[in-house]
Design a protein around this motif. Structure first.
Motif, PDB file in Angstrom:
ATOM      1  N   LYS A  21       7.186  12.152 -79.693  1.00 53.69           N
ATOM      2  CA  LYS A  21       7.019  12.600 -81.074  1.00 53.69           C
ATOM      3  C   LYS A  21       8.289  13.235 -81.612  1.00 53.69           C
ATOM      4  CE  LYS A  21       3.853  12.904 -84.369  1.00 53.69           C
ATOM      5  NZ  LYS A  21       3.116  11.735 -84.867  1.00 53.69           N
ATOM      6  N   GLN A  75       4.253   4.088 -79.424  1.00 54.84           N
ATOM      7  CA  GLN A  75       3.318   3.730 -78.357  1.00 54.84           C
ATOM      8  C   GLN A  75       4.059   3.208 -77.124  1.00 54.84           C
ATOM      9  OE1 GLN A  75       0.983   0.906 -80.487  1.00 54.84           O
ATOM     10  NE2 GLN A  75      -0.074   2.450 -81.721  1.00 54.84           N
ATOM     11  N   ARG A 124       3.495  12.012 -75.049  1.00 58.87           N
ATOM     12  CA  ARG A 124       3.357  11.973 -76.499  1.00 58.87           C
ATOM     13  C   ARG A 124       4.221  13.036 -77.166  1.00 58.87           C
ATOM     14  NH1 ARG A 124      -0.891   9.130 -78.689  1.00 58.87           N
ATOM     15  NH2 ARG A 124      -0.873  10.540 -80.478  1.00 58.87           N
ATOM     16  N   VAL A 142       5.591   6.170 -75.272  1.00 62.23           N
ATOM     17  CA  VAL A 142       4.598   6.902 -74.463  1.00 62.23           C
ATOM     18  C   VAL A 142       4.289   6.122 -73.188  1.00 62.23           C
ATOM     19  CG1 VAL A 142       2.221   7.746 -74.413  1.00 62.23           C
ATOM     20  CG2 VAL A 142       3.608   8.043 -76.482  1.00 62.23           C
ATOM     21  N   ARG A 170      -5.020  11.072 -75.153  1.00 63.50           N
ATOM     22  CA  ARG A 170      -4.420  12.375 -74.835  1.00 63.50           C
ATOM     23  C   ARG A 170      -5.065  12.945 -73.571  1.00 63.50           C
ATOM     24  NH1 ARG A 170      -4.494  11.930 -80.321  1.00 63.50           N
ATOM     25  NH2 ARG A 170      -2.604  12.544 -81.439  1.00 63.50           N
ATOM     26  N   GLU A 182       3.691   7.070 -85.553  1.00 63.89           N
ATOM     27  CA  GLU A 182       3.001   6.579 -84.356  1.00 63.89           C
ATOM     28  C   GLU A 182       2.766   5.066 -84.459  1.00 63.89           C
ATOM     29  OE1 GLU A 182      -0.253   8.864 -82.954  1.00 63.89           O
ATOM     30  OE2 GLU A 182       0.735  10.789 -83.309  1.00 63.89           O
TER      31      GLU A 182
END
Length: 406
Positions: A327, A338, A323, A341, A384, A333
């Motif tokens: 970022k 997604q 993430r 990630v 997370r 997001e």
């Protein structure tokens, strides 16, 4: 009781603008017979004076008034007794005196007729410009659609559906009357469940008036800025320049413009993977038969090949590390974030951040509707997970070199 607006005597108008307003009022009066063509004379005068500007304005008014007077004389026989006709005749006399116009002199040129609603009058080169040809035939600009394939791989369809696929081997992204695009997927590494696009084949089918058939092929480590035959355009035909390829960034980004079908394609390489993006005219994207039903850009991945990005939390990289990396390149997001990630977690390759970023940038350029740039899907991201391995991944992946380069 007072008289209606349509029956008032015109009197002497002191300003051309007042006369124009009076003409528009007369257009709505219903006393004009079917044979009297005074309304056509009125509209021609309005069109001739509507955009008069600058030093030649007075001369332009005089030319228009002489044309207007000539038009009323031609229709005098059928307009006898018509109030709108007599109002126009008296108004012309007043305006010619007001503007010091002589009765003899040049007149306004006639308005050009609009082209017939077919494309037979198009020059050969214009036929190979899809947008110009479409506007000529339909009187409006064409609609466009966008599709992309990137990462593990993720498919954004022409209908803005978003799928993550487990496809391996060769699959058609497009297969229609004009284009054939095939993507070949391979595992990121031996024994890995993650796959990437390792080869792209794009065929621009023969179009008699414009181009010869052209084939473009890209593989990991080989992103050529030419078609297979070594050419960089559509061949020797008159419209050959309507298909052109150029290198936007050596070994990393190639763009192919096919103006004859209103299509632009971007092919990118990020690390050990390829990505594909297209902006295609809607008419072109839909030009396929029932037999050509398997197209990932049209229907997305088959249901048996779809996977959920929420299942990405097992892999060589922890989710919070992925993430943080994503970022940096993708602050919103959305599904691009997604997908980034998901790819970094499952592959351990930080170059996937560049693939998602490139796909987002292509969408920003190609999408006809900027409001559809970001797609959000609930429950599609990884949760997370605490980790302290961010710096280790950053250094071992070589991403810091890429970030410094950009």
């Amino acid at each position: 009781m007072g008289k209606s607006a349509c029956s008032k005597s015109p009197g002497r108008w002191e300003h051309p603008g007042f006369f124009l307003r009076a003409l528009f009022l007369l257009l709505f009066c219903r006393h004009v017979s079917s044979q009297c063509k005074i309304l056509r004379c009125n509209s021609e005068y309005v069109a001739a004076t509507l955009n008069l500007r600058g030093a030649d304005r007075s001369a332009g008014y005089c030319d228009a008034l002489r044309s207007y007077s000539r038009c009323t004389r031609r229709t005098a026989r059928t307009c006898r007794g018509d109030l709108a006709y007599h109002s126009a005749v008296h108004g012309i006399e007043d305006l010619m005196i007001h503007n010091n116009c002589s009765k003899e002199g040049p007149t306004s040129p006639p308005r050009p007729r609009p082209p017939a609603p077919n494309h037979q009058g198009l020059e050969p080169l214009a036929m190979c410009d899809y947008e110009k040809s479409f506007v000529y035939k339909h009187g409006q600009a064409p609609s466009y659609q966008h599709c992309a394939a990137f990462g593990d791989p993720h498919i954004r369809t022409f209908h803005d559906d978003f799928h993550t696929c487990r496809v391996e081997g060769s699959w058609p992204l497009l297969d229609n009357e004009y284009l054939f695009v095939q993507a070949t997927s391979s595992p990121v590494a031996k024994g890995s469940n993650a796959t990437v696009t390792s080869k792209l084949t794009i065929i621009f089918k023969n179009m008699k008036e414009c181009i010869d058939q052209k084939v473009y092929q890209a593989e990991i480590g080989n992103l050529p800025a030419a078609f297979e035959d070594g050419s960089v355009n559509g061949g020797e035909r008159p419209g050959g320049s309507s298909l052109a390829i150029r290198e936007r960034s050596a070994g990393r980004h190639v763009e192919i413009r096919a103006e004859y079908i209103g299509t632009t394609i971007a092919v990118r390489q990020a690390g050990r993977q390829l990505s594909f993006s297209i902006r295609a005219a809607e008419e072109v994207a839909r030009a396929f038969t029932e037999e050509q039903d398997l197209q990932l850009c049209v229907t997305g991945c088959p249901r048996s090949q779809r996977i959920s990005r929420s299942e990405c939390c097992r892999g060589p990289v922890a989710a919070d590390v992925a993430r943080a990396l994503c970022k940096e390149m993708l602050p919103v997001e959305d599904v691009y974030f997604q997908s980034c990630v998901f790819d970094v977690v499952t592959s351990g390759d930080a170059n996937f951040t560049m693939a998602a970023h490139g796909a987002l940038e292509d969408a920003r350029v190609f999408l006809p509707n900027a409001e559809k740039l970001h797609i959000f899907q609930a429950g599609a991201g990884c949760s997370r997970v605490s980790s302290s391995s961010f710096l280790v991944l950053l250094l071992t992946s070589g991403l810091w070199v890429v970030l410094l380069h950009f």
